[in-house]
Design a protein around this motif. Structure first.
Motif, PDB file in Angstrom:
ATOM      1  N   MET A   9       0.773  -1.234   0.000  1.00  0.00           N
ATOM      2  CA  MET A   9       0.000   0.000   0.000  1.00  0.00           C
ATOM      3  C   MET A   9       0.806   1.288   0.000  1.00  0.00           C
ATOM      4  SD  MET A   9      -3.294  -0.763   2.334  1.00  0.00           S
ATOM      5  CE  MET A   9      -2.417  -1.061   3.819  1.00  0.00           C
ATOM      6  N   SER A  10       2.041   1.257   0.508  1.00  0.00           N
ATOM      7  CA  SER A  10       2.680   2.516   0.876  1.00  0.00           C
ATOM      8  C   SER A  10       3.418   3.203  -0.260  1.00  0.00           C
ATOM      9  CB  SER A  10       3.689   2.260   2.003  1.00  0.00           C
ATOM     10  OG  SER A  10       3.146   1.390   2.946  1.00  0.00           O
ATOM     11  N   ASP A  11       3.467   4.526  -0.177  1.00  0.00           N
ATOM     12  CA  ASP A  11       4.433   5.288  -0.962  1.00  0.00           C
ATOM     13  C   ASP A  11       5.787   5.217  -0.259  1.00  0.00           C
ATOM     14  OD1 ASP A  11       2.639   6.295  -2.911  1.00  0.00           O
ATOM     15  OD2 ASP A  11       1.869   7.692  -1.403  1.00  0.00           O
ATOM     16  N   ARG A  12       5.723   5.265   1.070  1.00  0.00           N
ATOM     17  CA  ARG A  12       6.937   5.240   1.847  1.00  0.00           C
ATOM     18  C   ARG A  12       6.708   4.417   3.121  1.00  0.00           C
ATOM     19  NH1 ARG A  12       9.468   9.620   4.199  1.00  0.00           N
ATOM     20  NH2 ARG A  12       7.479  10.701   4.071  1.00  0.00           N
ATOM     21  N   ILE A  13       7.746   3.723   3.550  1.00  0.00           N
ATOM     22  CA  ILE A  13       7.649   2.902   4.750  1.00  0.00           C
ATOM     23  C   ILE A  13       8.684   3.392   5.749  1.00  0.00           C
ATOM     24  CG2 ILE A  13       7.953   0.577   5.706  1.00  0.00           C
ATOM     25  CD1 ILE A  13       7.129  -0.543   2.995  1.00  0.00           C
ATOM     26  N   PRO A  68       8.922   1.333  -0.712  1.00  0.00           N
ATOM     27  CA  PRO A  68       8.906  -0.113  -0.496  1.00  0.00           C
ATOM     28  C   PRO A  68      10.103  -0.792  -1.167  1.00  0.00           C
ATOM     29  CG  PRO A  68       6.696   0.624  -0.959  1.00  0.00           C
ATOM     30  CD  PRO A  68       7.583   1.837  -1.118  1.00  0.00           C
ATOM     31  N   GLN A  69      10.415  -0.341  -2.384  1.00  0.00           N
ATOM     32  CA  GLN A  69      11.531  -0.944  -3.105  1.00  0.00           C
ATOM     33  C   GLN A  69      12.863  -0.708  -2.387  1.00  0.00           C
ATOM     34  OE1 GLN A  69      11.249   0.263  -7.123  1.00  0.00           O
ATOM     35  NE2 GLN A  69      11.703  -1.800  -7.883  1.00  0.00           N
ATOM     36  N   GLU A  70      13.043   0.524  -1.926  1.00  0.00           N
ATOM     37  CA  GLU A  70      14.298   0.848  -1.231  1.00  0.00           C
ATOM     38  C   GLU A  70      14.484  -0.002   0.027  1.00  0.00           C
ATOM     39  OE1 GLU A  70      14.514   5.522  -2.614  1.00  0.00           O
ATOM     40  OE2 GLU A  70      13.919   5.012  -0.562  1.00  0.00           O
ATOM     41  N   PRO A 101      18.131  -2.856   2.599  1.00  0.00           N
ATOM     42  CA  PRO A 101      17.934  -2.730   4.046  1.00  0.00           C
ATOM     43  C   PRO A 101      19.201  -2.209   4.703  1.00  0.00           C
ATOM     44  CG  PRO A 101      18.201  -5.031   3.431  1.00  0.00           C
ATOM     45  CD  PRO A 101      18.105  -4.262   2.156  1.00  0.00           C
ATOM     46  N   VAL A 102      19.046  -1.387   5.760  1.00  0.00           N
ATOM     47  CA  VAL A 102      20.216  -0.784   6.380  1.00  0.00           C
ATOM     48  C   VAL A 102      20.738  -1.595   7.558  1.00  0.00           C
ATOM     49  CG1 VAL A 102      19.575   1.550   5.708  1.00  0.00           C
ATOM     50  CG2 VAL A 102      18.822   0.633   7.914  1.00  0.00           C
ATOM     51  N   SER A 103      20.022  -2.633   7.948  1.00  0.00           N
ATOM     52  CA  SER A 103      20.511  -3.421   9.079  1.00  0.00           C
ATOM     53  C   SER A 103      19.920  -4.814   9.021  1.00  0.00           C
ATOM     54  CB  SER A 103      20.120  -2.751  10.406  1.00  0.00           C
ATOM     55  OG  SER A 103      18.734  -2.873  10.592  1.00  0.00           O
ATOM     56  N   ALA A 104      20.482  -5.683   9.843  1.00  0.00           N
ATOM     57  CA  ALA A 104      19.987  -7.055   9.883  1.00  0.00           C
ATOM     58  C   ALA A 104      18.519  -7.072  10.286  1.00  0.00           C
ATOM     59  CB  ALA A 104      20.816  -7.886  10.866  1.00  0.00           C
ATOM     60  N   PHE A 105      18.154  -6.170  11.233  1.00  0.00           N
ATOM     61  CA  PHE A 105      16.763  -6.153  11.666  1.00  0.00           C
ATOM     62  C   PHE A 105      15.843  -5.773  10.510  1.00  0.00           C
ATOM     63  CE2 PHE A 105      12.982  -4.022  13.066  1.00  0.00           C
ATOM     64  CZ  PHE A 105      12.456  -4.951  13.939  1.00  0.00           C
ATOM     65  N   ALA A 106      16.234  -4.703   9.778  1.00  0.00           N
ATOM     66  CA  ALA A 106      15.398  -4.228   8.674  1.00  0.00           C
ATOM     67  C   ALA A 106      15.256  -5.307   7.608  1.00  0.00           C
ATOM     68  CB  ALA A 106      15.993  -2.958   8.076  1.00  0.00           C
ATOM     69  N   PHE A 130      13.023  -8.036   8.910  1.00  0.00           N
ATOM     70  CA  PHE A 130      11.624  -7.699   9.153  1.00  0.00           C
ATOM     71  C   PHE A 130      10.857  -7.552   7.859  1.00  0.00           C
ATOM     72  CE2 PHE A 130       7.956  -5.451  10.743  1.00  0.00           C
ATOM     73  CZ  PHE A 130       7.697  -6.213  11.858  1.00  0.00           C
ATOM     74  N   ILE A 131      11.506  -7.013   6.834  1.00  0.00           N
ATOM     75  CA  ILE A 131      10.844  -6.902   5.522  1.00  0.00           C
ATOM     76  C   ILE A 131      11.289  -8.087   4.686  1.00  0.00           C
ATOM     77  CG2 ILE A 131      10.827  -5.648   3.366  1.00  0.00           C
ATOM     78  CD1 ILE A 131       9.666  -3.596   4.688  1.00  0.00           C
ATOM     79  N   GLY A 132      10.426  -9.004   4.447  1.00  0.00           N
ATOM     80  CA  GLY A 132      10.765 -10.156   3.625  1.00  0.00           C
ATOM     81  C   GLY A 132      11.684 -11.114   4.351  1.00  0.00           C
ATOM     82  N   GLU A 133      12.140 -12.141   3.623  1.00  0.00           N
ATOM     83  CA  GLU A 133      13.021 -13.125   4.222  1.00  0.00           C
ATOM     84  C   GLU A 133      14.415 -12.939   3.653  1.00  0.00           C
ATOM     85  OE1 GLU A 133      10.378 -17.014   4.770  1.00  0.00           O
ATOM     86  OE2 GLU A 133      10.133 -15.939   2.884  1.00  0.00           O
ATOM     87  N   THR A 134      15.395 -13.335   4.415  1.00  0.00           N
ATOM     88  CA  THR A 134      16.746 -13.103   3.936  1.00  0.00           C
ATOM     89  C   THR A 134      17.720 -14.100   4.545  1.00  0.00           C
ATOM     90  OG1 THR A 134      18.324 -11.346   3.460  1.00  0.00           O
ATOM     91  CG2 THR A 134      17.528 -11.485   5.718  1.00  0.00           C
ATOM     92  N   ASN A 135      18.894 -14.212   3.897  1.00  0.00           N
ATOM     93  CA  ASN A 135      20.002 -14.991   4.455  1.00  0.00           C
ATOM     94  C   ASN A 135      21.027 -14.020   5.012  1.00  0.00           C
ATOM     95  OD1 ASN A 135      19.370 -17.819   3.529  1.00  0.00           O
ATOM     96  ND2 ASN A 135      19.312 -16.742   1.573  1.00  0.00           N
ATOM     97  N   LEU A 136      21.455 -14.254   6.218  1.00  0.00           N
ATOM     98  CA  LEU A 136      22.464 -13.380   6.825  1.00  0.00           C
ATOM     99  C   LEU A 136      23.766 -14.159   6.985  1.00  0.00           C
ATOM    100  CD1 LEU A 136      20.352 -11.616   9.597  1.00  0.00           C
ATOM    101  CD2 LEU A 136      20.993 -10.724   7.362  1.00  0.00           C
ATOM    102  N   LEU A 137      24.863 -13.550   6.539  1.00  0.00           N
ATOM    103  CA  LEU A 137      26.175 -14.196   6.647  1.00  0.00           C
ATOM    104  C   LEU A 137      27.145 -13.225   7.287  1.00  0.00           C
ATOM    105  CD1 LEU A 137      26.148 -15.542   2.991  1.00  0.00           C
ATOM    106  CD2 LEU A 137      25.844 -16.949   5.036  1.00  0.00           C
TER     107      LEU A 137
END
Lengths: 362, 262
Positions: free
Chosen positions: A202-206, A220-222, A227-232, A235-242
């Motif tokens: 829905m958002s223009d900006r999150i 949303p795309q940015e 993402p600027v951190s592991a938390f971000a 929290f948005i989508g799923e990810t692999n952290l290494l």
């Protein structure tokens, strides 16, 4: 007149000794749809309630269309709110609920009736005006609550998780409708949610919030791709952290060593000195999985397939790397052909698909 | 139960239930019955029916005076206990769980203090305070008796009260007072009336606390007690039946009002 519909300037809120909000800066332009996204207890609802006037900030200021409303009570603010469970007046019918703010403003009856009809058709509740507020379904309650708030002609509409009590299908439909209504009315919406999909749709900006702070703000795309951190990123989508260590930085591309897995490259705008411990994030859909013929040639991460999970629209591969970590990759049917548990693989990704940040930044 | 239920078992159970109910209701039924019989003595079989005892009672200035006092006291304690109890419940409902439970328990505790202790304590207190006995003291005592029940009733209603409707009203432009008038009051009105009627019933019914504090004035229970000391007169049955009817009416109304929940 200010360029901004809402300006939140250095707002902090303490409840006793607990800091619910800390150093919040947020600006919303007119006609913008902004979501506050975060886990429960992150302070997003408190921030919304401060903008609505139900709470006053401990420090900081709130401006609405350039006017300082920090200490103005809710009834004298040009904002209106849609509550999580509607909060319709149970002793009134839908019509009287929607007409409430207009009656307080002493509009003449025919004008009220016309406005209520307009609102009812906007939220697709035509012919339900006479229905009692307690005789509505969950979706109808939220529609009526939206109509009631919009009837007051707010310059900023605040929405406090209004869809979270609805079932998935209805929620998805209402997300699209809500967005369409916002576009149609050219209204400013501030929307609180803990549902990342909802925010993305829905958002223009999150603005992503955690522990009383806004940790990232963007389209949303940015926020999804950078993402600027592991938390971000988590929290948005799923990810692999290494975890890795920076080897060199060159032209915004950092090269880092991940354990004994070899060297990987990732795009970054951060000044990362060699030796810095960093976290690398790669989305599952950005990972390519190739069947490993030999022992590898230094290109990509080596491992073998641990699990193959069928998700319908795609297939998720869980690859176990040599040091035992699991990296998830989402593949199309044809890409996953021939891959089964035990297959030795090599994992790779484009440098632009990976995000990297110093480990302490969270 | 192991075996099948026999006919004898069933009869026994029914017989027992009937015996208990008789025990509960016969004394009251006898009073009501003999308020309508022609015989001046409590004797069976009933020889004829009459409304004479009611006429006699209602033409007795002692009775009409006591009735008037009882109604004034009932009204006063309904208003006082209603306003105080509802305000208290509203305040408590917004507190944190722990504080709320402590205050709620404290607010309801007087309900289990024996009426005798309450009556004597109040009498001593009023004497110390220099307030002479009379209707005022009785009214204060009766409101105190009703207060815990009002608090309980109102709190039960507020537990299911959606306070965000009040925020919604404010948000839509209502002042705090306007939000109370348009939203809060209409929503709690049935429960508030029910609670007030309950306080009224407790006031009409109260003898002990009243007796210690009302001085030389009469209320219905005090009058009945006084008349009884001079021997049973069937007009007392008429008085008692009148009190009974008003109490049953009040309690039934209170129940009906509290059942209507939104």
């Amino acid at each position: 007149m200010s360029r901004f519909a809402v300006e939140v300037i250095g707002v902090a809120k303490r409840f006793g000794k607990v800091a619910a909000l800390d150093g919040i800066h947020l600006t919303i332009r007119p006609n913008e749809f902004v979501s506050l996204l975060g886990p429960s207890g992150c302070g997003k609802s408190t921030l919304l309630r401060i903008v609505a006037g139900f709470e006053f900030p401990t420090t900081g200021r709130v401006l609405i269309h350039g006017k300082d409303t920090t200490r103005v009570p809710p009834e004298r603010r040009p904002t209106n709110i849609v509550f999580q469970r509607g909060a319709l007046f149970p002793h009134m019918n839908v019509f009287d609920n929607i007409a409430y703010s207009l009656k307080l403003r002493k509009w003449p009856k025919p004008r009220i009736a016309a406005k209520v009809e307009e609102m009812l058709s906007l939220v697709h509740l035509e012919n339900l005006g006479h229905r009692g507020a307690t005789e509505l379904s969950g979706g109808q309650i939220q529609r009526a609550a939206l109509a009631r708030a919009l009837a007051a002609e707010p310059s900023v509409l605040l929405l406090d998780e209004p869809l979270s009590a609805l079932d998935l299908k209805l929620r998805q439909q209402m997300q699209i409708e809500l967005r369409a209504i916002q576009r149609k009315l050219r209204a400013t919406f501030l929307f609180v949610t803990h549902d990342q999909t909802e925010a993305l749709v829905m958002s223009d900006r999150i603005a992503i919030m955690n522990e009383g702070r806004i940790i990232q703000e963007g389209t949303p795309q940015e926020v999804y791709t950078r993402p600027v951190s592991a938390f971000a990123s988590g929290f948005i989508g799923e990810t692999n952290l290494l975890q890795g260590i920076v080897v060199s930085t060159e032209d915004l591309v950092v090269t880092l060593a991940v354990g004994e897995e070899g060297h990987f490259r990732a795009k970054t705008s951060l000044p990362l000195a060699p030796g810095t411990r960093v976290t690398l994030s790669v989305r599952p859909e950005a990972i390519r999985v190739g069947v490993r013929e030999s022992s590898g040639n230094g290109q990509g991460m080596l491992g073998h397939i641990g699990e193959v999970v069928y998700l319908g629209s795609r297939i998720r591969i869980g690859a176990v790397t040599r040091n035992g970590a699991v990296v998830w990759a989402d593949l199309r049917d044809d890409e996953a052909e021939g891959l089964k548990a035990g297959t030795p693989v090599v994992l790779s990704w484009a440098p632009s698909a990976a995000s990297v940040w110093a480990e302490s930044s969270d | 139960m192991t075996g099948p239920r026999t006919r004898a078992h069933g009869l026994l159970a029914w017989g027992f239930a009937v015996a208990v109910l008789l025990y509960l209701f016969v004394p009251v039924a006898v009073t009501v019955l003999f308020s309508f019989t022609t015989s001046p003595r409590l004797s069976l079989p009933v020889t004829g029916l009459t409304l004479d005892w009611y006429e006699k009672a209602f033409s007795n200035p002692l009775f009409t005076d006591a009735l008037a006092n009882s109604l004034i006291l009932a009204f006063l304690s309904a208003v006082v206990a209603g306003v105080l109890g509802a305000s208290f419940a509203f305040g408590v409902a917004r507190l944190r769980r722990r504080t709320r439970n402590i205050l709620l328990t404290a607010g309801v505790l007087p309900a289990i203090v024996p009426a005798l202790v309450l009556g004597i304590s109040l009498a001593l207190f009023f004497q110390e305070a220099g307030l002479s006995q009379g209707l005022r003291n009785a009214a204060i005592g009766q409101a105190l008796v009703g207060l815990p029940f009002v608090i309980l009733t109102m709190y039960a209603r507020l537990e299911t009260f959606d306070f965000s409707t009040l925020e919604a009203a404010r948000d839509l432009g209502a002042s705090p007072w306007r939000a109370f008038r348009d939203i809060t009051f209409p929503l709690v009105r049935p429960s508030l009336l029910g609670a007030a009627l309950l306080a009224m019933a407790l006031s009409l019914d109260d003898f002990v606390v009243t007796w210690f504090n009302v001085g030389s004035r009469q209320t219905l229970p005090v009058l009945i007690w006084g008349l009884l000391r001079r021997g049973i007169d069937p007009s007392i049955n008429a008085l008692a039946s009148t009190v009974l009817l008003s109490l049953v009416t009040l309690v039934v109304l209170a129940k009906l009002l509290n059942r209507k929940k939104l």
